[in-house]
Enzyme design. Structure first.
Site, PDB file in Angstrom:
ATOM      1  N   LYS A  71     -50.871 -30.278 -96.449  1.00 18.17           N
ATOM      2  CA  LYS A  71     -51.332 -29.983 -95.082  1.00 18.17           C
ATOM      3  C   LYS A  71     -51.844 -28.548 -94.889  1.00 18.17           C
ATOM      4  O   LYS A  71     -52.724 -28.308 -94.076  1.00 18.17           O
ATOM      5  CB  LYS A  71     -50.203 -30.257 -94.078  1.00 18.17           C
ATOM      6  CG  LYS A  71     -49.933 -31.725 -93.829  1.00 18.17           C
ATOM      7  CD  LYS A  71     -48.803 -31.865 -92.809  1.00 18.17           C
ATOM      8  CE  LYS A  71     -48.682 -33.283 -92.305  1.00 18.17           C
ATOM      9  NZ  LYS A  71     -47.705 -33.374 -91.209  1.00 18.17           N
ATOM     10  N   ASP A 107     -50.611 -33.923 -84.610  1.00 13.04           N
ATOM     11  CA  ASP A 107     -49.158 -34.041 -84.412  1.00 13.04           C
ATOM     12  C   ASP A 107     -48.727 -33.683 -82.984  1.00 13.04           C
ATOM     13  O   ASP A 107     -47.933 -34.410 -82.374  1.00 13.04           O
ATOM     14  CB  ASP A 107     -48.396 -33.132 -85.390  1.00 13.04           C
ATOM     15  CG  ASP A 107     -48.277 -33.756 -86.779  1.00 13.04           C
ATOM     16  OD1 ASP A 107     -48.496 -34.977 -86.902  1.00 13.04           O
ATOM     17  OD2 ASP A 107     -47.974 -33.013 -87.730  1.00 13.04           O
TER      18      ASP A 107
HETATM   19  N1  LIG Z   1     -42.870 -38.253 -86.462  1.00 12.45           N
HETATM   20  C1  LIG Z   1     -43.955 -37.659 -86.956  1.00 12.45           C
HETATM   21  O1  LIG Z   1     -45.084 -38.115 -86.771  1.00 12.45           O
HETATM   22  C2  LIG Z   1     -43.806 -36.372 -87.727  1.00 12.45           C
HETATM   23  C3  LIG Z   1     -44.920 -35.519 -87.907  1.00 12.45           C
HETATM   24  C4  LIG Z   1     -44.742 -34.322 -88.612  1.00 12.45           C
HETATM   25  C5  LIG Z   1     -43.480 -34.021 -89.136  1.00 12.45           C
HETATM   26  N2  LIG Z   1     -42.444 -34.876 -88.953  1.00 12.45           N
HETATM   27  C6  LIG Z   1     -41.099 -34.562 -89.488  1.00 12.45           C
HETATM   28  O2  LIG Z   1     -40.708 -33.311 -88.948  1.00 12.45           O
HETATM   29  C7  LIG Z   1     -39.922 -32.585 -89.876  1.00 12.45           C
HETATM   30  C8  LIG Z   1     -40.510 -31.188 -90.066  1.00 12.45           C
HETATM   31  O3  LIG Z   1     -41.841 -31.274 -90.527  1.00 12.45           O
HETATM   32  P1  LIG Z   1     -42.770 -29.959 -90.663  1.00 12.45           P
HETATM   33  O4  LIG Z   1     -44.090 -30.430 -91.108  1.00 12.45           O
HETATM   34  O5  LIG Z   1     -42.652 -29.112 -89.468  1.00 12.45           O
HETATM   35  O6  LIG Z   1     -42.033 -29.225 -91.897  1.00 12.45           O
HETATM   36  P2  LIG Z   1     -41.930 -27.671 -92.221  1.00 12.45           P
HETATM   37  O7  LIG Z   1     -43.115 -26.929 -91.750  1.00 12.45           O
HETATM   38  O8  LIG Z   1     -41.538 -27.601 -93.667  1.00 12.45           O
HETATM   39  O9  LIG Z   1     -40.665 -27.177 -91.335  1.00 12.45           O
HETATM   40  C9  LIG Z   1     -39.357 -27.610 -91.646  1.00 12.45           C
HETATM   41  C10 LIG Z   1     -38.403 -27.127 -90.547  1.00 12.45           C
HETATM   42  O10 LIG Z   1     -37.065 -27.608 -90.858  1.00 12.45           O
HETATM   43  C11 LIG Z   1     -36.182 -26.487 -90.972  1.00 12.45           C
HETATM   44  N3  LIG Z   1     -35.150 -26.758 -91.962  1.00 12.45           N
HETATM   45  C12 LIG Z   1     -35.317 -27.354 -93.171  1.00 12.45           C
HETATM   46  N4  LIG Z   1     -34.124 -27.436 -93.801  1.00 12.45           N
HETATM   47  C13 LIG Z   1     -33.196 -26.886 -92.964  1.00 12.45           C
HETATM   48  C14 LIG Z   1     -31.784 -26.671 -93.039  1.00 12.45           C
HETATM   49  N5  LIG Z   1     -31.096 -27.074 -94.117  1.00 12.45           N
HETATM   50  N6  LIG Z   1     -31.151 -26.103 -92.003  1.00 12.45           N
HETATM   51  C15 LIG Z   1     -31.846 -25.709 -90.901  1.00 12.45           C
HETATM   52  N7  LIG Z   1     -33.187 -25.870 -90.757  1.00 12.45           N
HETATM   53  C16 LIG Z   1     -33.853 -26.453 -91.787  1.00 12.45           C
HETATM   54  C17 LIG Z   1     -37.066 -25.337 -91.374  1.00 12.45           C
HETATM   55  O11 LIG Z   1     -36.422 -24.108 -91.106  1.00 12.45           O
HETATM   56  P3  LIG Z   1     -36.827 -22.767 -91.942  1.00 12.45           P
HETATM   57  O12 LIG Z   1     -38.075 -22.223 -91.300  1.00 12.45           O
HETATM   58  O13 LIG Z   1     -35.644 -21.901 -91.770  1.00 12.45           O
HETATM   59  O14 LIG Z   1     -37.041 -23.205 -93.366  1.00 12.45           O
HETATM   60  C18 LIG Z   1     -38.288 -25.594 -90.460  1.00 12.45           C
HETATM   61  O15 LIG Z   1     -37.999 -25.230 -89.130  1.00 12.45           O
HETATM   62  C19 LIG Z   1     -39.902 -33.437 -91.144  1.00 12.45           C
HETATM   63  O16 LIG Z   1     -38.721 -34.185 -91.140  1.00 12.45           O
HETATM   64  C20 LIG Z   1     -41.112 -34.359 -90.989  1.00 12.45           C
HETATM   65  O17 LIG Z   1     -40.941 -35.610 -91.647  1.00 12.45           O
HETATM   66  C21 LIG Z   1     -42.574 -36.038 -88.249  1.00 12.45           C
END
Ligand SMILES: NC(=O)c1ccc[n+]([C@@H]2O[C@H](COP(=O)([O-])OP(=O)(O)OC[C@H]3O[C@@H](n4cnc5c(N)ncnc54)[C@H](OP(=O)(O)O)[C@@H]3O)[C@@H](O)[C@H]2O)c1
Length: 282
Positions: A71, A107
């Site tokens: 992405k 999104d």
């Molecule tokens: N429903 C949908 O259509 C949709 C669309 C997009 C994403 N999602 C879901 O949303 C989630 C995030 O996606 P993203 O694209 O935003 O990913 P991303 O940019 O990698 O962000 C991940 C987020 O999760 C936090 N995180 C990860 N592990 C953690 C832990 N052990 N403890 C506390 N915080 C933690 C990260 O915090 P740090 O900054 O501290 O690492 C960050 O805030 C995923 O589960 C994805 O599948 C769903």
């Protein structure tokens, strides 16, 4: 499915890509509207992203979705970005327009459509967002645009929350810790988990049950696998309205569909396919 010489191709670039629900959701939509289009999964390894994106124009692929891990890395290979994609810094949809590749991110708007269809308005509301990753950037921006009164963003890594504050201005940042979360939750209306915490069975809960007070109108988790996370189960047991990530997944996909075809997406057909894939019901 009758693929012939006129079939238009779209798809998803990801690595791994085998778990994606998008082909099923889009192909039933093409069939429902009698469109001669097909949506394919493309397994694109990270070091093959550039040649894969460069092949879109010569192969006359109409567009693609991007999923993990492409992405962000795709951006240097595109000609233009929508304002959302520029703000979020990630692209989940490419549209081929003539000989140009335009990057979008659906999104944030997909999330808002999911809230709206679940009859949740953010106007004048106090919202707590857990997480400050790509999804959170898109969602936070939309919440401000739609008139949320106060936005609190809590993240493990404070640098990311501060970056978001620099761009949006109107948010309050806090650490992902008990005392700050507990105090914000006292008067919050809506809680949104945008972290990936909750995808794994043994993931801890980021908030405790007794922090969810009577002001909470809805708890939203954008995770869709599992469809009901521990956080949502906890909220449901307290009789709080819950929304999972499947509706956001549906609507971000529907927006991609509309960008590619110029036609209104057949939402109910797509929803049925998606919910069937995840063996759950709305
Ligand atoms: N429903 C949908 O259509 C949709 C669309 C997009 C994403 N999602 C879901 O949303 C989630 C995030 O996606 P993203 O694209 O935003 O990913 P991303 O940019 O990698 O962000 C991940 C987020 O999760 C936090 N995180 C990860 N592990 C953690 C832990 N052990 N403890 C506390 N915080 C933690 C990260 O915090 P740090 O900054 O501290 O690492 C960050 O805030 C995923 O589960 C994805 O599948 C769903």
């Amino acid at each position: 499915m009758n693929i012939d010489g006129s079939t238009k191709i779209v798809g998803v670039f990801g690595w791994p890509v085998e778990h994606t629900a998008s082909p099923r959701m889009h192909n039933v939509a093409f069939e429902a509207l009698d469109l001669n289009w097909v949506y394919l999964p493309f397994e694109v390894k990270p070091d093959m992203l550039e040649p894969a994106v460069k092949a879109i124009i010569p192969l006359n692929i109409r567009g693609v979705n991007l999923t993990i891990p492409h992405k962000k890395d795709v951006i240097p290979f595109l000609d233009e970005l929508s304002s959302e994609a520029q703000f979020i810094g990630t692209v989940n949809t490419i549209v081929k327009k003539g000989n140009k590749l335009i990057g979008y991110n659906t999104d944030g708007q997909g999330f808002m459509r999911a809230l709206e269809e679940n009859k949740i308005s953010v106007l004048g509301k106090k919202v707590l967002i857990l997480g400050a990753g790509g999804a959170s950037f898109g969602i936070s921006r939309e919440l401000i645009l739609k008139g949320a009164d106060k936005l609190f963003v809590a993240n493990r890594t404070l640098k990311r929350t501060e970056d978001l504050k620099k761009m949006l201005g109107e948010i309050e940042v806090l650490p992902l810790e008990k005392d700050s979360l507990k105090s914000v939750l006292k008067g919050a209306d809506i809680v949104i988990n945008t972290t990936s915490v909750g995808m794994k069975k043994d993931d801890r809960l980021l908030i405790s049950e007794n922090w969810l007070g009577p002001s909470i109108e809805a708890v939203v988790d954008i995770i869709y696998s599992p469809p009901e996370t521990k956080l949502l189960r906890m909220a449901r047991k307290k009789n709080i309205k819950t929304i999972n990530g499947l509706d956001m997944l549906l609507h971000q996909g529907a927006l991609s569909f509309e960008l590619w075809t110029g036609k209104k997406a057949p939402i109910e057909v797509m929803r049925k396919a998606l919910y069937k894939k995840f063996k759950t019901r709305k």
